[in-house]
Design an enzyme around this catalytic site. Structure first.
Site, PDB file in Angstrom:
ATOM      1  NE  ARG A 258      21.027  27.372 -50.161  1.00 31.45           N
ATOM      2  CZ  ARG A 258      20.524  28.674 -50.636  1.00 31.45           C
ATOM      3  NH1 ARG A 258      19.686  28.827 -51.739  1.00 31.45           N
ATOM      4  NH2 ARG A 258      21.021  29.616 -49.939  1.00 31.45           N
TER       5      ARG A 258
ATOM      6  CG  HIS B 298      18.589  26.780 -45.868  1.00 40.54           C
ATOM      7  ND1 HIS B 298      18.643  28.245 -45.977  1.00 40.54           N
ATOM      8  CD2 HIS B 298      19.644  26.163 -46.600  1.00 40.54           C
ATOM      9  CE1 HIS B 298      19.819  28.303 -46.543  1.00 40.54           C
ATOM     10  NE2 HIS B 298      20.688  27.227 -46.863  1.00 40.54           N
TER      11      HIS B 298
ATOM     12  N   GLY C 265      14.389  22.749 -35.986  1.00 37.47           N
ATOM     13  CA  GLY C 265      14.264  21.355 -36.161  1.00 37.47           C
ATOM     14  C   GLY C 265      13.798  21.023 -37.567  1.00 37.47           C
TER      15      GLY C 265
ATOM     16  CG  ASP D 166       9.562  22.755 -37.648  1.00 37.11           C
ATOM     17  OD1 ASP D 166      10.111  23.173 -38.417  1.00 37.11           O
ATOM     18  OD2 ASP D 166       9.144  23.606 -36.484  1.00 37.11           O
TER      19      ASP D 166
ATOM     20  CB  SER E 209       9.271  25.985 -39.442  1.00 36.22           C
ATOM     21  OG  SER E 209      10.689  25.679 -39.540  1.00 36.22           O
TER      22      SER E 209
ATOM     23  CG  ASN F 244      15.859  30.450 -45.589  1.00 31.28           C
ATOM     24  OD1 ASN F 244      16.766  29.512 -45.488  1.00 31.28           O
ATOM     25  ND2 ASN F 244      15.247  30.479 -44.364  1.00 31.28           N
TER      26      ASN F 244
ATOM     27  N   PRO G  95      24.194  29.453 -41.281  1.00 32.50           N
ATOM     28  CG  PRO G  95      25.534  27.386 -41.797  1.00 32.50           C
ATOM     29  CD  PRO G  95      24.167  27.742 -41.329  1.00 32.50           C
TER      30      PRO G  95
ATOM     31  CG  HIS H 198      28.130  22.838 -50.995  1.00 27.74           C
ATOM     32  ND1 HIS H 198      28.844  23.991 -50.380  1.00 27.74           N
ATOM     33  CD2 HIS H 198      27.044  23.167 -50.546  1.00 27.74           C
ATOM     34  CE1 HIS H 198      28.080  24.560 -49.353  1.00 27.74           C
ATOM     35  NE2 HIS H 198      26.679  23.955 -49.665  1.00 27.74           N
ATOM     36  CB  THR H 199      29.595  16.980 -55.127  1.00 30.35           C
ATOM     37  OG1 THR H 199      29.991  16.512 -56.120  1.00 30.35           O
ATOM     38  CG2 THR H 199      28.073  16.306 -54.800  1.00 30.35           C
TER      39      THR H 199
END
Length: 314
Positions: A62, A66, A72, A74, A76, A91, A159, A189-190
């Protein structure tokens, strides 16, 4: 719908060869000379973390998603600056930062100033999939770390679990990913867990697309929208990276609105069925989609830096 599994596999391999590995192949083995033990070092740190806490695998997958969906791939999201991506609501439940810190320390000990935090995030996600029984793949490396982290950008780009398939599709398209890649990547999501607040809307509305027995289980685990607990995204095999996520959707046992709607929406039902009955095909598609995801808007050369500390710019 007359396409055969064999034909689909042949077509997919051709696409991967032409548009995936071919485009990004220049980054495969990037540290072969400059830091040949880099990938092994990251793998060891992730493995140690997984042995202490198996739930960290889903968290690291995840974390990559995110990160890549905001400016991108990177790293961040790792920056601790005020108003940065960590402050964004989507987040608030992201974790795994300490594992990346440990991996960075491990590679810095053998190759100072060579391996980017962004590459470590991508490698850690791959290792996490493998540790939970999923497929492996060659991770393109050579990313540079970004110097900017913006919480508003994260809020806009990431999303929500309540979105429908048409809206999600547009979001993924805006990032250069197809609807099929979106469905394929959703299969991650498994593994992992979701907070009660992520699906409480379905319980409150008595969502008819939610299996009644499963809904009763969820209400027992989350008696109110404010419940602080978590439940597995995959109630069948929550710690195994398999295609039961898609099987669950077919049985109306998808946890999130965004997940269940992938199956219920007519535009993507066939693709969901295909993934649910052909585990090998889905895993092949997943590795290709992960390469595409992890190479979104790469920063290379002077566009980025190699951070000394993943939580701060140089």
């Amino acid at each position: 719908m007359g396409i055969s599994v064999a034909a689909a596999l042949v077509a997919l391999v051709a696409v991967v060869a032409a548009g995936g590995w071919g485009v990004h192949g220049q980054f495969i083995g990037f540290y072969g000379i400059s830091c040949p033990r880099a990938e092994a070092s990251v793998t060891q740190v992730v493995t140690d973390a997984f042995q202490r806490d198996p739930t960290i695998a889903a968290a690291l997958v995840r974390l990559l998603f995110h990160d890549c969906f905001v400016q991108g791939c990177d790293a961040s999201i790792l920056l601790d600056n005020p108003g940065g991506e960590k402050s964004a609501v989507p987040n608030q439940t992201v974790r795994g930062y300490e594992v990346i810190d440990d991996a960075k320390a491990a590679v810095e000990a053998i190759c100072p100033g060579v391996v980017s935090c962004a590459d470590i995030v991508a490698l850690a996600a791959r290792d996490s999939v493998v540790l939970t029984g999923g497929p492996t793949w060659l991770v393109p490396t050579g990313r540079r770390d970004g110097r900017v982290s913006n919480g508003l950008a994260a809020t806009v780009s990431l999303p929500l679990p309540t979105l429908t398939t048409p809206v999600l599709t547009q979001i993924f398209l805006s990032h250069g990913l197809t609807q099929d890649e979106m469905i394929t990547l959703s299969g991650a999501h498994t593994i992992g867990r979701a907070h009660c607040s992520a699906f409480s809307n379905r319980l409150a509305l008595n969502d008819p697309t939610l299996d009644s027995a499963y809904a009763a289980e969820l209400r027992a685990a989350c008696p109110s929208a404010n419940s602080q607990g978590t439940v597995p995204l995959d109630p069948t095999t929550p710690f195994t990276f398999d295609n039961n996520y898609f099987t669950n959707l077919a049985a109306n046992r998808g946890l999130l609105t965004s997940d269940q709607d992938l199956f219920n929406n007519l535009g993507s039902q066939f693709l969901s069925n295909l993934d649910s009955t052909n585990a090998n095909l889905w895993q092949l598609k997943f590795t290709s989609a992960m390469v595409r995801l992890s190479t979104l808007n790469l920063k290379i050369g002077a566009l980025g830096e190699i951070r000394k500390n993943c939580r701060a710019t140089n």
